[in-house]
Design a protein around this motif. Structure first.
Motif, PDB file in Angstrom:
ATOM      1  N   PRO A 154       0.840  -1.253  -0.037  1.00  0.00           N
ATOM      2  CA  PRO A 154       0.110   0.081   0.056  1.00  0.00           C
ATOM      3  C   PRO A 154       0.935   1.014  -0.053  1.00  0.00           C
ATOM      4  N   SER A 155       0.437   2.154  -0.747  1.00  0.00           N
ATOM      5  CA  SER A 155       1.293   3.396  -1.052  1.00  0.00           C
ATOM      6  C   SER A 155       0.275   4.724  -1.220  1.00  0.00           C
ATOM      7  N   ALA A 156       0.874   5.598  -1.104  1.00  0.00           N
ATOM      8  CA  ALA A 156       0.196   6.996  -1.572  1.00  0.00           C
ATOM      9  C   ALA A 156       0.369   7.200  -2.924  1.00  0.00           C
ATOM     10  N   LYS A 157      -0.519   7.680  -3.623  1.00  0.00           N
ATOM     11  CA  LYS A 157      -0.614   7.789  -5.211  1.00  0.00           C
ATOM     12  C   LYS A 157       0.665   8.908  -5.576  1.00  0.00           C
ATOM     13  N   ASP A 158       1.093   9.665  -4.657  1.00  0.00           N
ATOM     14  CA  ASP A 158       2.409  10.545  -5.298  1.00  0.00           C
ATOM     15  C   ASP A 158       3.776   9.921  -4.898  1.00  0.00           C
ATOM     16  N   GLU A 159       3.628   8.553  -4.084  1.00  0.00           N
ATOM     17  CA  GLU A 159       4.976   7.867  -3.991  1.00  0.00           C
ATOM     18  C   GLU A 159       5.292   7.147  -4.948  1.00  0.00           C
ATOM     19  N   ARG A 160       6.428   6.866  -5.184  1.00  0.00           N
ATOM     20  CA  ARG A 160       7.117   6.241  -6.321  1.00  0.00           C
ATOM     21  C   ARG A 160       7.951   4.904  -5.875  1.00  0.00           C
ATOM     22  N   ILE A 161       7.439   3.810  -6.529  1.00  0.00           N
ATOM     23  CA  ILE A 161       7.988   2.454  -6.189  1.00  0.00           C
ATOM     24  C   ILE A 161       8.989   2.352  -7.453  1.00  0.00           C
ATOM     25  N   SER A 162      10.333   1.806  -7.026  1.00  0.00           N
ATOM     26  CA  SER A 162      11.106   1.646  -7.965  1.00  0.00           C
ATOM     27  C   SER A 162      11.591   0.170  -7.662  1.00  0.00           C
ATOM     28  N   VAL A 163      11.601  -0.791  -8.910  1.00  0.00           N
ATOM     29  CA  VAL A 163      11.842  -2.063  -8.936  1.00  0.00           C
ATOM     30  C   VAL A 163      13.304  -2.116  -9.806  1.00  0.00           C
ATOM     31  N   ARG A 164      14.328  -2.469  -8.778  1.00  0.00           N
ATOM     32  CA  ARG A 164      15.618  -2.619  -9.754  1.00  0.00           C
ATOM     33  C   ARG A 164      16.071  -4.147  -9.831  1.00  0.00           C
ATOM     34  N   LEU A 165      16.445  -4.495 -10.901  1.00  0.00           N
ATOM     35  CA  LEU A 165      17.059  -5.918 -11.225  1.00  0.00           C
ATOM     36  C   LEU A 165      18.348  -6.098 -11.606  1.00  0.00           C
ATOM     37  N   GLU A 166      18.883  -7.122 -11.235  1.00  0.00           N
ATOM     38  CA  GLU A 166      20.380  -7.338 -11.334  1.00  0.00           C
ATOM     39  C   GLU A 166      20.835  -7.017 -12.953  1.00  0.00           C
TER      40      GLU A 166
END
Length: 177
Positions: A154-166
């Protein structure tokens, strides 16, 4: 400056993908007729990783993996500058009559998945389409849900989720800022 915190590290991502892989095999009652289709860029990498894990779990023939570019199917092309398209690569056996599991890194509004469903229709008619996402962050704008989720975040709409992959970024992590 916004605070960034790590919510998943490499081992967490590995466990989540292993769990998703087991759930896919169980749901499909094996690997017969199973095709994983990643949504570029990170969804494709995750689909390849899941296929490798499933091959280790099942010990049978490798699961077919494809990649589906959705750029021209997006409904926000007028508002957002177009990013370069990625190659679409479907298994040589096609997807007609198969169980396709679309794989993406983050499920948010559902618009990317809607675009992927439209694009998928141009490549064949699967028997069933399922959705796997490493992260489900909520805030759906369309009635779309993932069948297989690595982590609900769960996150706020203005938050950014960043997925980093090897394979792309040199490390495996998921951060929120």
């Amino acid at each position: 400056m916004k605070e960034t915190r790590t919510v998943l590290e490499s081992a967490d991502i590995s466990r989540a993908l292993t769990r998703i892989s087991h759930e896919i095999v169980e749901s499909n009652k094996g690997v017969d007729g199973l095709v994983l289709v990643g949504i570029p860029t990170r969804g494709t990498i995750l689909a390849q990783r899941i296929a490798e894990i499933i091959s280790r779990i099942d010990g049978s023939t490798p699961v077919a993996v494809g990649s589906l570019d959705i750029t021209l199917y997006r409904d926000d092309l007028a508002r957002n500058p177009m990013r370069p398209s990625q190659p679409t690569e479907m298994p040589v056996t096609g997807i007609d009559g198969t169980t396709v599991v679309l794989v993406d890194d983050v499920l948010f509004s559902g618009r990317t998945v809607r675009s992927a469903l439209d694009a998928l229709n141009d490549h064949g008619r699967p028997k069933v389409v399922r959705l796997a996402a490493l992260i489900d962050r909520g805030h759906r704008e369309l009635p779309i849900r993932a069948d297989f989720i690595g982590k609900n975040l769960p996150s706020a709409k203005d938050e950014r989720i960043s997925v980093r992959l090897e394979e792309l970024d040199g490390e495996d992590s998921v951060t929120i800022s």
